[in-house]
Design an enzyme around this catalytic site. Structure first.
Site, PDB file in Angstrom:
ATOM      1  N   HIS A 237       0.822  -1.208   0.000  1.00  0.00           N
ATOM      2  CA  HIS A 237       0.000   0.000   0.000  1.00  0.00           C
ATOM      3  C   HIS A 237       0.858   1.261   0.000  1.00  0.00           C
ATOM      4  O   HIS A 237       0.544   2.237  -0.684  1.00  0.00           O
ATOM      5  CB  HIS A 237      -0.921  -0.008   1.218  1.00  0.00           C
ATOM      6  CG  HIS A 237      -1.895   1.133   1.253  1.00  0.00           C
ATOM      7  ND1 HIS A 237      -3.153   1.057   0.716  1.00  0.00           N
ATOM      8  CD2 HIS A 237      -1.777   2.387   1.755  1.00  0.00           C
ATOM      9  CE1 HIS A 237      -3.775   2.200   0.888  1.00  0.00           C
ATOM     10  NE2 HIS A 237      -2.962   3.029   1.514  1.00  0.00           N
ATOM     11  N   HIS A 309     -10.076   2.318  -1.403  1.00  0.00           N
ATOM     12  CA  HIS A 309     -10.284   1.855  -0.031  1.00  0.00           C
ATOM     13  C   HIS A 309     -11.118   0.589  -0.097  1.00  0.00           C
ATOM     14  O   HIS A 309     -12.238   0.526   0.409  1.00  0.00           O
ATOM     15  CB  HIS A 309     -10.957   2.937   0.817  1.00  0.00           C
ATOM     16  CG  HIS A 309     -10.336   3.095   2.167  1.00  0.00           C
ATOM     17  ND1 HIS A 309     -11.052   3.216   3.327  1.00  0.00           N
ATOM     18  CD2 HIS A 309      -9.030   3.143   2.556  1.00  0.00           C
ATOM     19  CE1 HIS A 309     -10.239   3.340   4.363  1.00  0.00           C
ATOM     20  NE2 HIS A 309      -9.005   3.304   3.910  1.00  0.00           N
TER      21      HIS A 309
END
Length: 979
Positions: A237, A309
């Protein structure tokens, strides 16, 4: 100290809307078709409060005196309703309470606590709760199923059946300091992997070996906080290590070795474009800050970022999407010295909402519940912050069942003299905004892993809950402090929490952090939890000592908490302290440059193109296909989503998501005036088609860019000033064939960007979007998302008054098809509704497309265009229908001339989804000028706008479609008409 409960119920004569909605949801989910349910919301208040004070709180703040009634009593008092009677006389005595789990962010409770204290009431703590009353005869197994599937989410909430007997609200217990070291130096490979998984580090064996070797060289074991810091920084990430890694790629054309695939494709394209532009380069900052920055006018630049997300939204849809939009808003806020957000975007990918609940794998929420939660999460955050949500899209595919995709974007204005930032030696590390809690622990590492049926229980703490009001207050303080030049650098506190924010800000300098000085939501957090928590609404500033007092004054004036948690020091080390003791010390060089390169193999084998023939289609069959496409989920109106968002706040929206006299047409792109004193506008659009990726990811990526750009051009954007962003969402790239499709898509991004001089200015990837579970036979099953590349485009217009929309304007105006149509039905909607496969996926012809974009833009600038619509999902037939019902005018069209030019069948012309095409209504008085401006670009007159109610499409003497636009509108509008 007393714990009081306040139940807020519908007043006499008022409908129990919450209960009725839940009963409808239960039917939709196949839980209980005859369920009767009553609902209420409520509050728990803890403090030295009298009955009169609690009643005052209920009457003046917590309940609407017109539509609601409130019952007040000490916890457990018989005055509180233990049963209710439904309107149909059903006895509802099965009581269920739902409360946030201890430590979970409760924004309503926080706002309520502040408001009650402002009223002078001695309230110490507040919690919200929900109560449900079900029929007395509800079977225990059915009750459990209703609770799990409908009434609560186990990742963030707890459920209590029957009476609620609490003595106090849990505020946590004091933390007893104990420095933790993690034995790693002597572990074998199997043990290293076990540590990585059980500790939710999600690092590879090579990375774990590198960490072990590093601490062997230091002759000591790492502390837990040091290991966590490395894991956060090295996570997929945060570091994008797959896309930026070494890849050996092979396809039918041979092999290519990438040292850094991202840098050698997408980054390299932007570098080349900027070099070719020379002094005309309009990019300001790309891939070097939290968001991309381009020039706008003499005073301001425009900032744009799109994030994903996905994993949190799969587990807790509302909280995941809520913090998704909140997090991406903080990206422009943390770009340069801080941009002011002026609009949001969102793109969602769901499994079909009519999915049979019985087919859901364990641990998967129903798509309808996911969809409602995600939409409301984005809605609430954007609306409460006062930022319009102006553009987006929704896609459906059964493969998104275990991994819904949630893309959120934000654009902001940045003063031209506030672009650069750099923390200076001696600057204090100041955090402002929300307090730190256990919400969001391991969020960055969790987002880098594959989801499983156990993710909800293992990683529930990775989900954050946002508080938009706090973020709005932080924004107000930041903009004042920026203009007073009170800080030298700022960044958002997102993935990885303080670990990433402070670690990145101090990368070239060094930092010392005093963790015990971070403000906490409750007692009991360890030093490591404080460091890696992703609690929301926090920003980190580098504040010179002489400006600290003024910074604190500004924060206090706005009711924003500010805390000094450390200092930037020129040591090259990240030193972490707790209560005067060193708990971690990591070299910045090892943290940011010590990760071993990811080495991957990637292969791509193009599937054979299978020819597909459409069946012979008479008028009835053509009309049926058109109605079916209009009513298919990927084409149908998304008004149920769109109308929940505020498009008008800040007053700059010039073209909104729905257009036309009744705001019922699907606009191609949004246009916003970020400065109300200026007519200059920003255009926001997007492009995506996952179905094309099943056939060729190169053509999918090229088509996504083409769609995003033609959407922007369709409303008036200058094609020579369009910046684009990439968001790759892929499956498990450890598989060479999966990584191969990603590389092929990146190659297309490189080629198209260079050809059209549309630089990439920012991007984000989300990998490992797969869901696995063990079926009833004990066999592991895996569901991977389709390759999903979102391209977001940001263009500009000199005067928003010259923009055009897609709705028809006036009878008598001619309709032109611009661009060439080819036999390209691969991945098309007509094949989906006909349940056929195969065909050639639409390609992008780079030189031809560029000429088309420039010609259409010239015609719009010359004001010869009254309406313009891009051709995408469904092709020409759908575009004709949409323009008609958006403008509430008829169309008379003959395809004969177009068929002669294209050399294809009529149904192929109607339903092919070839790229780079527009349907344009031309001002009849300027038709000659329009044709002159189009020049040699493929362009054919199809017919004209008419006053009648019908859309009529013919080919010579054969009628293909003759339907009222109202009927076509109803087919398009009905599928998601949930409101």
């Amino acid at each position: 100290m007393t714990l009081w409960e306040i139940d807020v119920l519908p007043a006499a004569g008022q409908n129990d809307v919450a209960g009725q909605t839940l009963a409808a949801d239960a039917r939709d989910l196949g839980l209980d078709p005859n369920l009767t349910i009553a609902a209420s919301r409520g509050f728990l208040l803890q403090g030295e409060l009298s009955a009169e004070q609690v009643a005052q709180a209920a009457e003046q703040l917590l309940a609407d005196s017109v539509t609601e009634s409130a019952t007040v009593a000490p916890m457990g008092d018989a005055v509180l309703a233990q049963s209710r009677t439904a309107a149909d006389g059903v006895d509802l005595s099965q009581l269920v309470h739902v409360l946030p789990k201890p430590g979970v962010m409760d924004p309503v409770a926080l706002s309520t606590l502040q408001a009650l204290q402002d009223m002078g009431l001695p309230v110490e703590q507040v919690s919200t709760l929900r109560k449900y009353w079900l029929p007395a005869a509800t079977d225990p197994a059915q009750l459990k199923r209703l609770c799990q599937k409908l009434l609560f989410n186990d990742s963030i909430e707890r459920v209590v059946t029957g009476p609620l007997n609490l003595t106090k609200l849990d505020a946590g217990s004091d933390y007893q300091f104990s420095l933790q070291r993690v034995p790693i130096r002597e572990l074998n490979d199997e043990q290293l992997l076990q540590l990585s998984k059980q500790g939710q580090l999600y690092l590879t064996l090579t990375e774990m070996q590198t960490i072990a070797a590093h601490f062997q060289g230091l002759n000591r074991e790492p502390t837990d906080i040091e290991l966590e810091t490395v894991a956060q920084t090295w996570s997929e990430h945060c570091s994008h290590k797959t896309l930026a890694g070494r890849i050996a790629y092979t396809d039918e054309n041979g092999s290519k070795q990438f040292k850094n695939m991202l840098k050698e494709t997408i980054f390299q394209a932007t570098v080349q474009i900027r070099q070719e532009l020379g002094d005309d380069d309009w990019c300001v900052k790309v891939f070097s800050d939290n968001a991309g920055v381009v020039k706008f006018d003499d005073d301001y630049h425009v900032v744009f970022k799109v994030e994903t997300h996905n994993h949190p939204s799969a587990i807790e849809p509302y909280g995941g999407s809520n913090t998704g939009i909140g997090g991406v808003i903080r990206d422009p806020m943390g770009t340069g010295l801080g941009a002011k957000p002026f609009c949001n975007t969102d793109i969602f990918c769901f499994a079909p909402p009519n999915t049979d609940p019985a087919t859901l794998p364990p641990g998967v929420l129903h798509p309808r519940r996911v969809m409602k939660g995600v939409v409301s999460g984005v809605r609430d955050y954007g609306n409460r912050m006062g930022i319009p949500t102006v553009n987006g899209a929704v896609y459906f595919d059964p493969r998104y069942l275990g991994n819904p995709l949630v893309y959120c974007g934000n654009a902001g204005l940045l003063p031209v003299d506030k672009v650069e930032k750099e923390p200076l030696p001696g600057d204090y590390i100041v955090t402002i905004g929300g307090r730190t809690g256990r919400d969001g622990i391991h969020g960055a590492t969790f987002s880098s892993a594959e989801l499983t049926s156990e993710s909800e229980s293992i990683s529930g703490g990775s989900v954050q809950i946002g508080n938009a009001i706090t973020e709005k207050m932080v924004l107000d303080v930041m903009l004042q402090a920026r203009d007073e030049e009170l800080y030298s650098a700022v960044t958002d506190c997102g993935a990885g929490g303080f670990s990433s924010a402070v670690g990145e800000m101090g990368e070239k300098l060094g930092a010392e952090v005093w963790l015990d000085r971070a403000p906490l939501k409750y007692a009991g957090l360890s030093y490591t939890e404080i460091w890696i928590s992703e609690a929301q609404e926090r920003m980190v500033f580098a504040v010179p000592p002489e400006k600290l007092e003024r910074m604190q004054e500004l924060c206090a004036a706005e009711g924003v908490e500010a805390s000094v948690i450390g200092q930037f020091v020129p040591t090259g080390m990240l030193r972490l302290m707790y209560d005067g003791q060193e708990v971690g010390s990591v070299a910045m060089e090892f943290l940011h440059d010590g990760r071993p390169p990811v080495v991957r193999e990637a292969t791509y084998a193009a599937p054979a193109v299978r020819q597909v023939e459409l069946p012979a289609m008479d008028q009835a069959a053509t009309e049926q296909a058109l109605s079916a496409i209009l009513g298919s989920l990927n084409v149908a109106s998304k008004h149920w989503v769109i109308r929940q968002y505020d498009h008008e706040v800040q007053a700059g929206s010039a073209i909104k998501p729905l257009v036309g006299p009744q705001s019922n047409g699907p606009g191609d792109a949004a246009v916003v005036r970020p400065r109300l004193e200026s007519q200059r506008g920003v255009v926001i659009s997007c492009g995506m088609n996952p179905y094309y990726g099943d056939l060729d990811p190169y053509d999918m990526a090229a088509s996504a860019i083409d769609e995003a750009i033609r959407n922007a051009v369709a409303v008036g954007a200058n094609p020579t000033r369009i910046a684009i962003l990439d968001n790759f969402c892929w499956g498990n790239t450890d598989r060479p064939e999966t990584l191969g499709t990603l590389v092929r898509a990146a190659l297309a991004c490189h080629d198209v960007a260079i050809a059209w001089k549309t630089p990439f200015i920012s991007g984000k990837d989300s990998l490992n979007n797969e869901f696995s579970w063990v079926d009833e036979a004990g066999v592991k099953q895996t569901l991977a998302i389709p390759p999903s590349l979102l391209i977001s485009a940001m263009g500009q217009v000199e005067d928003v008054a010259q923009c055009v929309t897609m709705d028809l304007k006036e009878a008598g105006n001619p309709i032109y098809l611009v661009g060439a149509t080819h036999r390209e039905l691969g991945g098309s909607h007509v094949l989906q509704v006909l349940e056929k496969s195969g065909g050639q996926v639409p390609k992008v012809r780079l030189g031809e497309a560029q000429a088309i974009f420039q010609a259409v833009h010239a015609a719009i600038r010359a004001q010869s265009v009254r309406a313009c619509h891009d051709l995408s999902e469904g092709g020409l037939a759908v575009a004709l229908a949409e323009m008609a019902f958006a403008g509430q005018l008829g169309l008379s069209v003959d395809l004969q001339e177009a068929l002669g030019q294209a050399g294809i069948e009529a149904t192929e012309l109607l339903f092919s989804e070839s790229n780079s095409r527009f349907l344009i209504e031309v001002d009849v008085a300027h038709e000659a000028e329009f044709k002159r401006l189009l020049g040699s670009v493929p362009c054919v007159r199809l017919g004209e706008v008419v006053e009648g109610a019908n859309v009529t499409i013919a080919a010579a003497d054969r009628t293909l479609v003759d339907r009222p636009w109202q009927a076509l509108f109803e087919a398009w509008h009905r599928p998601l008409d949930w409101a």
